[in-house]
Design a protein around this motif. Structure first.
Motif, PDB file in Angstrom:
ATOM      1  N   UNK A 164      40.458  39.950  38.266  1.00  0.00           N
ATOM      2  CA  UNK A 164      41.335  40.632  39.212  1.00  0.00           C
ATOM      3  C   UNK A 164      42.060  41.801  38.541  1.00  0.00           C
ATOM      4  N   UNK A 165      42.470  41.603  37.295  1.00  0.00           N
ATOM      5  CA  UNK A 165      43.173  42.676  36.586  1.00  0.00           C
ATOM      6  C   UNK A 165      42.294  43.909  36.452  1.00  0.00           C
ATOM      7  N   UNK A 208      38.173  40.558  48.354  1.00  0.00           N
ATOM      8  CA  UNK A 208      38.661  40.484  46.970  1.00  0.00           C
ATOM      9  C   UNK A 208      39.028  39.060  46.569  1.00  0.00           C
ATOM     10  N   UNK A 209      39.771  38.365  47.422  1.00  0.00           N
ATOM     11  CA  UNK A 209      40.191  37.009  47.097  1.00  0.00           C
ATOM     12  C   UNK A 209      39.018  36.076  46.891  1.00  0.00           C
ATOM     13  N   UNK A 210      38.007  36.200  47.749  1.00  0.00           N
ATOM     14  CA  UNK A 210      36.830  35.349  47.624  1.00  0.00           C
ATOM     15  C   UNK A 210      36.032  35.639  46.369  1.00  0.00           C
ATOM     16  N   UNK A 236      48.968  39.874  30.076  1.00  0.00           N
ATOM     17  CA  UNK A 236      49.788  40.032  31.266  1.00  0.00           C
ATOM     18  C   UNK A 236      50.172  38.656  31.802  1.00  0.00           C
ATOM     19  N   UNK A 237      51.268  38.641  32.555  1.00  0.00           N
ATOM     20  CA  UNK A 237      51.873  37.376  32.938  1.00  0.00           C
ATOM     21  C   UNK A 237      50.945  36.508  33.776  1.00  0.00           C
ATOM     22  N   UNK A 247      39.755  33.326  33.853  1.00  0.00           N
ATOM     23  CA  UNK A 247      38.668  34.221  34.254  1.00  0.00           C
ATOM     24  C   UNK A 247      38.991  34.954  35.544  1.00  0.00           C
ATOM     25  N   UNK A 248      39.544  34.238  36.512  1.00  0.00           N
ATOM     26  CA  UNK A 248      39.881  34.882  37.783  1.00  0.00           C
ATOM     27  C   UNK A 248      40.982  35.924  37.585  1.00  0.00           C
ATOM     28  N   UNK A 249      41.951  35.628  36.718  1.00  0.00           N
ATOM     29  CA  UNK A 249      43.019  36.589  36.442  1.00  0.00           C
ATOM     30  C   UNK A 249      42.460  37.828  35.758  1.00  0.00           C
ATOM     31  N   UNK A 250      41.540  37.633  34.799  1.00  0.00           N
ATOM     32  CA  UNK A 250      40.956  38.764  34.082  1.00  0.00           C
ATOM     33  C   UNK A 250      40.133  39.638  35.015  1.00  0.00           C
TER      34      UNK A 250
END
Length: 204
Positions: free
Chosen positions: A162-163, A174-176, A108-109, A157-160
């Protein structure tokens, strides 16, 4: 030639240092992510990240080395600001790369965006910190490279995370949680290098 100073002071276990280092990065990332997700997006991302994360890193470093790293928070803050400002000017260069990776490899982008922009956001802080570490006899170039690798993995890692989990995480936290996890990955990568260098220097 005398042996270079150890990164970790004698009597301070490497495992304890690594755990504290990862924890400091996790905590710093959590604070930044929380602020970013709750109204301070510009300030947290562009201005405060280096100061917050760098200060917590300094707290861990000073446990064993005291004033040797007294400029670490300032260097981290200024280095982060410089690199993030330049990153905003480079959007036209990295956006086509992100699109190409997305179209070629899928996933994903946001994953590719974070993977590419992670090192772009951290290189200034890495250089500033590397100049301080060089005074302890550590390799400036190696620290910059390992930090860039850590930055890329931090973004990925953060993108994975969150996905997979952002839809079910509490919106307030969630952001933290996501940012903290990403910075913990960065902390593990850089912390293992610091521990490795310290063990190598101890054997000299």
């Amino acid at each position: 030639m005398s042996a270079p100073d150890r990164t970790i002071a004698p009597g301070f276990p490497s495992a304890r240092f690594l755990a504290a280092w990862v924890g400091a990065n996790l905590a710093g990332g959590f604070v930044v992510g929380f602020l970013e997700n709750n109204g301070l997006q510009f300030m947290a991302t562009l201005i405060l990240t280096g100061a917050i994360v760098g200060s917590l890193q300094w707290w861990v470093l000073r446990l064993g080395l005291g004033s040797s790293f007294r400029w670490w928070p300032v260097a981290s803050a200024l280095g982060w600001i410089v690199s993030t400002l330049l990153k905003t000017l480079m959007q036209g260069f990295y956006t086509p790369v992100v699109d190409g990776l997305w179209q070629t490899f899928g996933l994903w982008e946001v994953f590719w965006l974070n993977l590419i922009t992670g090192p772009l956001m951290i290189w200034g802080m890495a250089i500033a910190q590397g100049l301080i570490l060089r005074r302890r006899g550590l390799s400036f170039g190696h620290w910059v490279v390992i930090s860039l690798v850590g930055g890329a993995l931090q973004g990925a890692a953060s993108a994975a995370l969150c996905a997979g989990y952002c839809p079910i995480l509490p919106p307030l936290w969630a952001g933290g949680i996501v940012a903290g996890f990403g910075w913990a990955v960065y902390g593990l990568v850089t912390g293992l290098w610091l521990v490795g260098r310290s063990i190598a220097q101890e054997a000299v």
